[in-house]
Enzyme design. Structure first.
Site, mmCIF file in Angstrom:
data_model
loop_
_atom_site.group_PDB
_atom_site.id
_atom_site.type_symbol
_atom_site.label_atom_id
_atom_site.label_comp_id
_atom_site.label_asym_id
_atom_site.label_seq_id
_atom_site.Cartn_x
_atom_site.Cartn_y
_atom_site.Cartn_z
ATOM 1 N N GLY A 66 9.456 1.239 -10.786
ATOM 2 C CA GLY A 66 9.062 2.617 -10.525
ATOM 3 C C GLY A 66 8.404 3.350 -11.674
ATOM 4 C CD GLU B 16 14.598 5.462 -14.142
ATOM 5 O OE1 GLU B 16 13.567 4.836 -13.859
ATOM 6 O OE2 GLU B 16 15.748 5.068 -13.875
ATOM 7 C CG ASP B 17 11.122 5.902 -11.065
ATOM 8 O OD1 ASP B 17 12.288 5.967 -11.518
ATOM 9 O OD2 ASP B 17 10.835 5.233 -10.065
ATOM 10 C CG ASP C 270 18.977 10.182 -7.227
ATOM 11 O OD1 ASP C 270 18.992 11.374 -6.913
ATOM 12 O OD2 ASP C 270 19.300 9.275 -6.437
ATOM 13 C CE LYS D 195 15.133 12.520 -5.707
ATOM 14 N NZ LYS D 195 15.581 11.566 -4.673
ATOM 15 C CG PHE E 10 13.517 8.908 -0.972
ATOM 16 C CD1 PHE E 10 14.579 8.422 -1.718
ATOM 17 C CD2 PHE E 10 12.385 8.119 -0.827
ATOM 18 C CE1 PHE E 10 14.522 7.167 -2.316
ATOM 19 C CE2 PHE E 10 12.312 6.859 -1.422
ATOM 20 C CZ PHE E 10 13.382 6.383 -2.155
ATOM 21 C CG ASP F 239 9.886 1.400 -4.238
ATOM 22 O OD1 ASP F 239 10.525 2.046 -5.096
ATOM 23 O OD2 ASP F 239 10.376 0.459 -3.606
ATOM 24 N NE ARG G 195 6.618 -0.571 -6.450
ATOM 25 C CZ ARG G 195 7.852 -0.153 -6.736
ATOM 26 N NH1 ARG G 195 8.020 1.006 -7.334
ATOM 27 N NH2 ARG G 195 8.900 -0.882 -6.426
HETATM 28 P P1 IMP Z 1 19.995 6.864 -10.454
HETATM 29 O O1 IMP Z 1 20.674 5.709 -11.121
HETATM 30 O O2 IMP Z 1 20.761 7.342 -9.266
HETATM 31 O O3 IMP Z 1 19.654 7.966 -11.401
HETATM 32 O O4 IMP Z 1 18.713 6.290 -9.797
HETATM 33 C C1 IMP Z 1 17.490 6.254 -10.407
HETATM 34 C C2 IMP Z 1 16.588 5.311 -9.646
HETATM 35 O O5 IMP Z 1 16.709 5.505 -8.239
HETATM 36 C C3 IMP Z 1 15.151 5.603 -9.955
HETATM 37 O O6 IMP Z 1 14.700 4.824 -11.025
HETATM 38 C C4 IMP Z 1 14.457 5.194 -8.691
HETATM 39 O O7 IMP Z 1 14.152 3.832 -8.716
HETATM 40 C C5 IMP Z 1 15.457 5.443 -7.612
HETATM 41 N N1 IMP Z 1 15.192 6.713 -6.928
HETATM 42 C C6 IMP Z 1 15.964 7.823 -6.939
HETATM 43 N N2 IMP Z 1 15.421 8.802 -6.195
HETATM 44 C C7 IMP Z 1 14.273 8.298 -5.709
HETATM 45 C C8 IMP Z 1 13.233 8.846 -4.894
HETATM 46 O O8 IMP Z 1 13.249 9.999 -4.439
HETATM 47 N N3 IMP Z 1 12.185 8.019 -4.636
HETATM 48 C C9 IMP Z 1 12.101 6.753 -5.113
HETATM 49 N N4 IMP Z 1 13.048 6.202 -5.885
HETATM 50 C C10 IMP Z 1 14.126 6.967 -6.181
#
Ligand code: IMP
Length: 183
Positions: free
Chosen positions: A44, A99-100, A103, A131, A152, A159, A165
């Site tokens: 991502g 990081e993208d 979350d 987020k 999302f 993706d 992407r």
């Molecule tokens: P975390 O570990 O919950 O912070 O998740 C982070 C990862 O979840 C990101 O690197 C993304 O790959 C994926 N992710 C979280 N939200 C989204 C979204 O809205 N769209 C796409 N990927 C997401």
């Protein structure tokens, strides 16, 4: 030019690119002549990392690490699987993890811990999106592009189940609209 799509645009491409330039300026100001080790969480963050790398205009390589907290769905499994990027010697280095989206925060928290345990002296975080309402683990994002609501998103390298992407801006995924976007 990015392909046309039926999705609602959350952040336009020119806004994204402008913000990445600003973030690159901040990184340069913080690290001066000693550029950090850049480590992107793929897939991502690859697009964001490439743009950040170019905006930095420094001789820096982007290393890639694979981590996963999402499968083919839109809710977090909470699992982080670290991939085979692990040969990277981070001992004594200052890192910027790219990081993208942050979350729940689990992925970035786990990766930071990993790199610090391996001897990195510092591990900062750059994320295109955050987020905050979804956070489970507290993480500091040193270089943040944009805060977004709990939706999302896809595009600009991000993706849904491996797709979308190629969309050049950040858009909100919608199952109904997805049918109108090719196969
Ligand atoms: P975390 O570990 O919950 O912070 O998740 C982070 C990862 O979840 C990101 O690197 C993304 O790959 C994926 N992710 C979280 N939200 C989204 C979204 O809205 N769209 C796409 N990927 C997401």
């Amino acid at each position: 030019m990015s392909p046309s799509h039926p999705f609602r645009v959350l952040i336009h491409r020119d806004e994204i690119l402008r913000r990445i330039h600003e973030l690159a300026r901040e990184v340069r100001a913080d690290f001066g002549d000693e550029p950090p080790l850049l480590v992107a969480v793929i897939e991502g963050a690859r697009t964001f990392a490439r743009h950040l790398q170019q905006s930095l205009a420094l001789p820096v390589v982007v290393h890639e690490i694979r981590a996963s907290s999402y499968g083919a769905g839109t809710t977090s499994s909470g699992l982080v699987a670290l991939g085979p990027s692990d040969g990277l010697d981070v001992a004594g280095r200052r890192l910027v993890l790219i990081e993208d989206i942050v979350d729940t925060g689990r992925t970035i928290a786990a990766l930071r811990e990993l790199f610090l345990a391996r001897g990195a002296v510092e591990c900062r975080v750059a994320s295109l999106l955050s987020k905050p309402s979804r956070r489970v683990v507290e993480v500091d994002i040193d270089y943040l592009g944009f805060e977004i609501p709990d939706e999302f998103v896809i595009g600009f390298g991000m993706d849904f189940a491996g797709r979308y992407r190629e969309i050049g801006e950040v858009v909100v995924y919608d199952e109904g609209q997805a049918a109108a976007y090719g196969t």
